[in-house]
Design an enzyme around this catalytic site. Structure first.
Site, PDB file in Angstrom:
ATOM      1  N   LYS A 188      -1.545  -6.058  -3.088  1.00 57.57           N
ATOM      2  CA  LYS A 188      -1.308  -5.749  -1.665  1.00 57.57           C
ATOM      3  C   LYS A 188      -2.301  -6.467  -0.764  1.00 57.57           C
ATOM      4  O   LYS A 188      -1.999  -6.757   0.397  1.00 57.57           O
ATOM      5  CB  LYS A 188      -1.328  -4.240  -1.449  1.00 57.57           C
ATOM      6  CG  LYS A 188      -2.674  -3.556  -1.693  1.00 57.57           C
ATOM      7  CD  LYS A 188      -3.555  -3.473  -0.472  1.00 57.57           C
ATOM      8  CE  LYS A 188      -4.933  -2.967  -0.822  1.00 57.57           C
ATOM      9  NZ  LYS A 188      -5.839  -2.909   0.349  1.00 57.57           N
ATOM     10  N   THR A 245      -2.377  -1.467   4.784  1.00 60.26           N
ATOM     11  CA  THR A 245      -3.134  -2.713   4.872  1.00 60.26           C
ATOM     12  C   THR A 245      -2.392  -3.789   5.654  1.00 60.26           C
ATOM     13  O   THR A 245      -3.012  -4.679   6.220  1.00 60.26           O
ATOM     14  CB  THR A 245      -3.460  -3.235   3.452  1.00 60.26           C
ATOM     15  OG1 THR A 245      -3.923  -2.157   2.653  1.00 60.26           O
ATOM     16  CG2 THR A 245      -4.518  -4.308   3.482  1.00 60.26           C
TER      17      THR A 245
END
Length: 329
Positions: A188, A245
């Site tokens: 990620k 994120t």
């Protein structure tokens, strides 16, 4: 479990020490920076990495890994590319069976190993676990609500660790899938750079949603190829962490992407940043690992090419949009 050692005095290590203190534990941070040790012990703060946060009086710091020898468990929070050296320095001071919770998110650049594999190399007698999930250090340190995944092959250990660090505002969910938990966290970070680039280039929210969704498909494919469970990465440590994120410039990785999307060089994007953007070093490792496993990761590949200077942002976007049409699943 009452005494916990924190390997790493950066923002996340300090925030986790704050969580542990709130849970009634006695946390000791081993930090490399003398000014961090002095600031925590003398002023109850870590202004270098976590400014504006007053730490619980129970949080202490040390410059010597030997001071962590009596801890009941350890949180390894050193950046992914420095974890091996950190564990090597700590190795003489650990006892067999010591639970070591891996809190760094990344793939080691030289070996293409996940953090659990690095731990197995350096501390084969440790009891491994992984902590991962959507969590900004500043918010966690201030006591804002956060939920994470705590994974261990030994589920009884996972439950014990979760019970030890849980607070009303910090909720660990237990899993038996360490590979899925750490793969989600590592990949990620690369995708967050991609979303930052899209934001910086002014491509709009639709493009960002597409990147998150198709990036999650890449993340899932690679996690499963590594031996993880698709259900694991559909939870906090994968999808949850990816959404956080990729949607806020608080993310160090997204902020790097924002700068790149606005036309800055990588050196300019990283200038003045003390905290590590793990995705920068993990991007080439993630794409190399995907190639060895025969997994397609076009978005991660594009990020790695941009970071390495092999392509420009505009050309990478054009190449992604020109990929052959296919079924979504």
């Amino acid at each position: 479990m009452t005494a916990v050692g924190i390997l790493g005095g950066g923002a996340w290590g300090t925030a986790l020490a704050q969580v542990c203190a709130r849970a009634g534990l006695t946390p000791v941070i081993w930090a490399h920076e003398a000014e961090v040790v002095a600031a925590i012990n003398d002023t109850g703060a870590n202004p270098l990495f976590l400014p504006g946060v007053s730490l619980d009086p129970a949080v202490r710091a040390t410059a010597s890994p030997a001071d962590l020898a009596a801890c009941d468990f350890v949180l390894a929070v050193a950046p992914a590319q420095h974890l091996r050296a950190t564990l090597l320095a700590f190795a003489p001071h650990m006892h067999p069976g010591l639970p070591v919770v891996l809190c760094a998110k990344g793939v080691e650049a030289d070996s293409l190993k996940l953090m659990t594999q690095v731990l197995a190399d350096m501390l084969p007698d440790a009891a491994p676990a992984v902590l991962s999930g959507p969590s900004f250090a500043g918010e966690v340190a201030r006591g804002l609500p956060t939920a994470v995944t705590l994974a261990a092959d030994d589920l009884s250990l996972a439950h014990r660790l979760a019970g030890a660090i849980a607070t009303p505002a910090f909720r660990p969910y237990v899993s038996g899938d360490m590979i899925g938990a750490e793969a989600g966290g590592a990949i990620k970070n690369v995708l967050a750079i991609a979303c930052g680039i899209a934001e910086g280039a002014g491509l709009g929210r639709s493009a960002q949603a597409a990147l998150i969704t198709r990036g999650f498909a890449e993340l899932t494919r690679l996690a499963v190829a590594l031996g993880g469970d698709a259900e694991t990465v559909a939870g906090l440590c994968g999808l949850g962490d990816l959404v956080l994120t990729c949607s806020s410039p608080q993310s160090r990785n997204m902020s790097v992407g924002l700068a790149l999307g606005r036309g800055q060089s990588l050196d300019q994007a990283l200038a003045g940043k003390l905290s590590v953007a793990e995705g920068v070093d993990s991007a080439p490792a993630v794409t190399a690992l995907a190639r060895t496993l025969g997994v397609e990761t076009p978005i991660c590949d594009a990020v790695a090419d941009i970071l390495a200077g092999r392509t420009e942002v505009g050309a990478a976007i054009t190449a992604l949009l020109a990929r052959p049409l296919k079924a979504e699943t």
